[in-house]
Enzyme design. Structure first.
Site, PDB file in Angstrom:
ATOM      1  N   ALA A  70     -36.564   1.634 -55.128  1.00 13.20           N
ATOM      2  CA  ALA A  70     -35.361   2.302 -55.632  1.00 13.20           C
ATOM      3  C   ALA A  70     -34.163   1.392 -55.464  1.00 13.20           C
ATOM      4  O   ALA A  70     -34.186   0.440 -54.691  1.00 13.20           O
ATOM      5  CB  ALA A  70     -35.106   3.596 -54.854  1.00 13.20           C
ATOM      6  N   THR A 112     -32.971  10.767 -48.886  1.00 14.08           N
ATOM      7  CA  THR A 112     -31.834  10.285 -48.097  1.00 14.08           C
ATOM      8  C   THR A 112     -30.890  11.399 -47.670  1.00 14.08           C
ATOM      9  O   THR A 112     -30.780  12.435 -48.354  1.00 14.08           O
ATOM     10  CB  THR A 112     -31.032   9.255 -48.932  1.00 14.08           C
ATOM     11  N   TYR A 136     -26.058   7.560 -56.242  1.00 15.93           N
ATOM     12  CA  TYR A 136     -27.259   7.236 -55.465  1.00 15.93           C
ATOM     13  C   TYR A 136     -27.864   8.524 -54.891  1.00 15.93           C
ATOM     14  O   TYR A 136     -29.037   8.835 -55.113  1.00 15.93           O
ATOM     15  CB  TYR A 136     -26.905   6.256 -54.339  1.00 15.93           C
ATOM     16  N   HIS A 187     -24.790  -2.502 -44.624  1.00 21.10           N
ATOM     17  CA  HIS A 187     -24.996  -1.639 -43.457  1.00 21.10           C
ATOM     18  C   HIS A 187     -24.293  -2.160 -42.211  1.00 21.10           C
ATOM     19  O   HIS A 187     -24.147  -3.370 -42.020  1.00 21.10           O
ATOM     20  CB  HIS A 187     -26.500  -1.466 -43.193  1.00 21.10           C
ATOM     21  N   PHE A 206     -14.319   0.452 -41.516  1.00 19.65           N
ATOM     22  CA  PHE A 206     -13.788   1.171 -42.672  1.00 19.65           C
ATOM     23  C   PHE A 206     -13.228   2.534 -42.268  1.00 19.65           C
ATOM     24  O   PHE A 206     -13.933   3.536 -42.309  1.00 19.65           O
ATOM     25  CB  PHE A 206     -14.878   1.335 -43.735  1.00 19.65           C
TER      26      PHE A 206
END
Ligand code: UFG
Length: 319
Positions: A70, A112, A136, A187, A206
């Site tokens: 994916a 997910t 996603y 990540h 962030f």
């Protein structure tokens, strides 16, 4: 069992393929190498380079499929939603069609936490609302929905595993190391360790204005070897006509600042950090309740400590 692992040259798929080989299964890896690495395929597995849209050639005679192939970058999915719908939903529908033709009735799907979007409560249960905030997560949720339909209509035996934040590395019984090797790395843990190694000057944090104790986002980190083991249990637990969905995390949240502290401790490096704007689409807190998979499949994490997850990733980084 004879099993097909799509995306088995990637980070999580290769660890699952390695564990399946160790458990005595006959494994074929199908991967187009768009983000995976041929040398990540375990030596005991057969490797076929190709797309999931061409799975028809390798499916006959298989007992089941573990489907990892994916697109998986949240930011890219916002910029190129069509790519995500085509690959993740379109590709999976083609795979499901080919499975029906070849009469392969079992699938374990790599879903997910992004299917939940911004959760209303923590920890998140499988029955909580699914409101993905990016293409996603939406594409993965669409596949989950398709699996439910296919199970009801065609008797497919399906399990979706909803991963929270996967990290760490796996060393197989033969000593081979399986680790995260993304060309585009987004990540947190690998980015922080890259700074510790000296590959980059500073880590970006962030956002420090989230409604969390230290203002940074809180995530539930799970060791890739624990996550992988759940797939073996899920393949055994597949039941015709049923689609089961399980969260996979450790049930404890760590903030970005806490992960940074752990990385500083483990590596002994200072690891400078620079505060940046929030990253679009990041929920403040994402922590899983994995009670359901523990109760129903007997899954138990062996490496729940975030320190072990970081240390295992750090120990195998090429210096
Ligand atoms: N972060 C930083 N600096 C970085 C990288 C990340 O501050 O250099 C922050 C992010 O903003 C976020 C946290 O660290 O708050 C974790 O970010 P990751 O990118 O490591 O992981 P995500 O939680 O965004 O994403 C993971 C999976 C996705 C999945 C998502 C589920 O990688 O595939 O969980 O929500 F969609």
């Amino acid at each position: 069992m004879k099993l097909l692992v799509t995306g088995g040259a990637g980070y999580i798929g290769s660890v699952v393929a390695a564990q399946l080989v160790e458990a005595g299964h006959q494994v074929t890896v199908l991967d187009d190498l768009s983000t995976g690495h041929a040398d990540a395929v375990p030596s005991g597995a057969r490797f076929v380079e190709g797309s999931i849209t061409d799975a028809g050639g390798v499916l006959p005679g298989m007992d089941g499929v573990l489907h990892f192939a994916a697109k998986s970058l949240v930011g890219e999915s916002v910029e190129k939603p069509g790519l995500y719908w085509a690959n993740n939903l379109g590709g999976t529908l083609a795979l499901l069609d080919a499975m029906r033709t070849a009469e392969v009735g079992r699938i374990v799907f790599s879903s997910t936490a992004a299917t939940y979007g911004e959760p209303e409560r923590s920890p998140v249960l499988e029955t909580d609302p699914t409101r993905p905030t990016n293409p996603y997560g939406a594409s993965k949720l669409a596949v989950d929905t398709a699996l439910t339909t296919f199970a009801g209509l065609y008797g497919l035996a399906a399990v979706s595993l909803r991963y929270f934040n996967v990290g760490g590395a796996h060393t197989a019984e033969d000593g081979r190391v399986y680790r995260e090797r993304h060309t585009v790395e987004t990540h947190l843990i690998p980015n922080v360790l890259a700074v510790a190694l000296g590959g980059r000057d500073a880590v970006s944090v962030f956002g420090t204005d989230y409604p969390t104790p230290d203002g940074t986002c809180v995530r539930d980190y799970i060791h890739v070897a624990d996550l992988a083991r759940a797939h073996l249990l899920a393949m055994e637990a597949c039941s015709p006509g049923e689609h089961k969905i399980y969260n996979l995390g450790n049930g404890t949240g760590f903030s970005v600042q806490e992960v940074l502290s752990v990385c500083r401790e483990v590596t002994g490096h200072e690891i400078p950090a620079v505060v940046q704007e929030r990253r679009a689409g990041d929920p403040a807190v994402l922590v899983a309740s994995s009670e359901k998979i523990q109760r129903e499949l007997g899954w138990k994490p062996e490496h729940p400590s975030v320190r072990d997850i970081v240390a295992d990733a750090w120990d195998v980084l090429p210096r």
